[in-house]
Write an enzyme that holds these catalytic residues in place. Structure first.
Site, PDB file in Angstrom:
ATOM      1  CG  ASP A  21      -0.102   8.003   6.655  1.00  0.00           C
ATOM      2  OD1 ASP A  21      -0.778   8.157   5.621  1.00  0.00           O
ATOM      3  OD2 ASP A  21       0.267   6.888   7.077  1.00  0.00           O
TER       4      ASP A  21
ATOM      5  CG  ASP B 160       1.270   5.879   3.472  1.00  0.00           C
ATOM      6  OD1 ASP B 160       0.228   6.443   3.076  1.00  0.00           O
ATOM      7  OD2 ASP B 160       1.403   5.395   4.617  1.00  0.00           O
TER       8      ASP B 160
ATOM      9  NE  ARG C  20      -0.664   4.644  -1.712  1.00  0.00           N
ATOM     10  CZ  ARG C  20      -0.838   4.745  -0.417  1.00  0.00           C
ATOM     11  NH1 ARG C  20      -0.391   5.812   0.220  1.00  0.00           N
ATOM     12  NH2 ARG C  20      -1.438   3.794   0.263  1.00  0.00           N
TER      13      ARG C  20
ATOM     14  NE  ARG D 150       1.378   1.011   1.479  1.00  0.00           N
ATOM     15  CZ  ARG D 150       0.445   1.483   2.302  1.00  0.00           C
ATOM     16  NH1 ARG D 150       0.687   2.534   3.034  1.00  0.00           N
ATOM     17  NH2 ARG D 150      -0.689   0.862   2.432  1.00  0.00           N
TER      18      ARG D 150
HETATM   19  C1  X6L Z   1      -4.021  -5.939  12.719  1.00  0.00           C
HETATM   20  C2  X6L Z   1      -4.621  -5.488  11.564  1.00  0.00           C
HETATM   21  C3  X6L Z   1      -2.873  -5.336  13.142  1.00  0.00           C
HETATM   22  C4  X6L Z   1      -4.075  -4.438  10.856  1.00  0.00           C
HETATM   23  C5  X6L Z   1      -2.323  -4.291  12.434  1.00  0.00           C
HETATM   24  C6  X6L Z   1      -1.168  -2.119  10.922  1.00  0.00           C
HETATM   25  C7  X6L Z   1      -2.937  -2.249   9.386  1.00  0.00           C
HETATM   26  C8  X6L Z   1      -0.597  -1.108  10.173  1.00  0.00           C
HETATM   27  C9  X6L Z   1      -2.366  -1.233   8.644  1.00  0.00           C
HETATM   28  C10 X6L Z   1      -2.925  -3.837  11.291  1.00  0.00           C
HETATM   29  C11 X6L Z   1      -2.341  -2.716  10.533  1.00  0.00           C
HETATM   30  C12 X6L Z   1      -1.201  -0.672   9.028  1.00  0.00           C
HETATM   31  C13 X6L Z   1       3.483   0.622   6.685  1.00  0.00           C
HETATM   32  C14 X6L Z   1       3.485  -0.694   7.140  1.00  0.00           C
HETATM   33  C15 X6L Z   1       1.579  -0.226   6.307  1.00  0.00           C
HETATM   34  C16 X6L Z   1       4.669   1.392   6.843  1.00  0.00           C
HETATM   35  C17 X6L Z   1       5.664  -0.535   7.860  1.00  0.00           C
HETATM   36  C18 X6L Z   1      -0.590   0.434   8.261  1.00  0.00           C
HETATM   37  C19 X6L Z   1      -0.934   0.658   6.849  1.00  0.00           C
HETATM   38  N1  X6L Z   1       2.270   0.899   6.178  1.00  0.00           N
HETATM   39  N2  X6L Z   1       4.562  -1.281   7.717  1.00  0.00           N
HETATM   40  N3  X6L Z   1       2.274  -1.209   6.897  1.00  0.00           N
HETATM   41  N4  X6L Z   1       5.725   0.769   7.433  1.00  0.00           N
HETATM   42  N5  X6L Z   1       6.745  -1.063   8.413  1.00  0.00           N
HETATM   43  O1  X6L Z   1       4.762   2.577   6.470  1.00  0.00           O
HETATM   44  O2  X6L Z   1       0.235   1.171   8.753  1.00  0.00           O
HETATM   45  S1  X6L Z   1      -0.057  -0.459   5.827  1.00  0.00           S
HETATM   46 MG    MG Z   2       0.356   4.965   6.406  1.00  0.00          MG
HETATM   47 MG    MG Z   3      -1.629   7.041   4.039  1.00  0.00          MG
END
Ligand code: X6L
Ligand code: MG
Ligand code: MG
Length: 179
Positions: free
Chosen positions: A102, A100, A88, A97
């Site tokens: 968590d 991930d 990663r 990525r």
């Molecule tokens: C506004 C700003 C609204 C930021 C939401 C949501 C940021 C989720 C980061 C957010 C915001 C994340 C995954 C993902 C990511 C995953 C799916 C995060 C970290 N990781 N989408 N997006 N699955 N479907 O594992 O969770 S980036």
């Molecule tokens: Mg995550």
């Molecule tokens: Mg993480």
């Protein structure tokens, strides 16, 4: 006689690059390889629309429960080690990525060593891609700060239409017996 105390943790895994299923399997194998750590159960795999940074491939997400002698901090460092060993690279924030992993919950404990170690995961209750697989293996797990179960959080979360069943990783639902 019990010589070590173990803790149950709930984890969320995701991948949206390359052979996503293989990456999830490798990460689970890596978790099982950690000292004093067993994977207890594993959800199905869900294909999920990206959240946060939208212009990226769909994710595969799943949840696992584990029992480990590692402390939250030790587990976090170990999981980051698995991510790094798998290749990663952290570049775009919220970007694509290969893997991930968590930590979502550590029993009903609250653990805070910010910014990296915060349990419960601060945004788990807002993410259908976390709650849908988690509800399969731990519907009655309680969020210690919200006083809500995983099922309750899933009922009210936005974006459930962005989460679709994809596959089953293990025929036995990843259920392992103690040996
Ligand atoms: C506004 C700003 C609204 C930021 C939401 C949501 C940021 C989720 C980061 C957010 C915001 C994340 C995954 C993902 C990511 C995953 C799916 C995060 C970290 N990781 N989408 N997006 N699955 N479907 O594992 O969770 S980036
Ligand atoms: Mg995550
Ligand atoms: Mg993480």
């Amino acid at each position: 006689m019990t010589i070590e105390s173990a803790t149950d943790y709930l984890l969320s895994l995701g991948s949206n690059l390359g052979d996503r299923t293989l990456h999830l399997q490798k990460a689970i194998a890596g978790i099982e390889g950690l000292v004093g750590t067993a994977v207890l159960s594993c959800s199905d795999v869900y294909e999920t629309d990206p959240v946060g940074f939208l212009e990226q491939p769909a994710f595969l997400n799943l949840a696992v429960s584990i029992r480990s002698v590692l402390s939250p901090k030790e587990l976090l460092v170990s999981l980051l080690g698995i991510e790094t060993a798998m290749g990663r690279v952290r570049d775009i924030r919220y970007g694509p990525r290969i893997i991930d992993v968590d930590i979502l919950l550590c029993g009903t404990e609250v653990v805070a060593d910010p910014p990296l170690l915060i349990i419960p995961h601060p945004r788990m209750h807002e993410r259908a891609f976390v709650l849908t697989p988690l509800a399969q293996i731990a519907p009655d797990a309680v969020h210690p700060q919200l006083g809500a179960t995983v099922s309750m959080m899933l009922e009210t979360v936005a974006g459930r239409e962005g989460v679709r069943w994809h596959s089953t990783l293990f025929q036995n639902d990843c259920e392992r017996t103690e040996s």
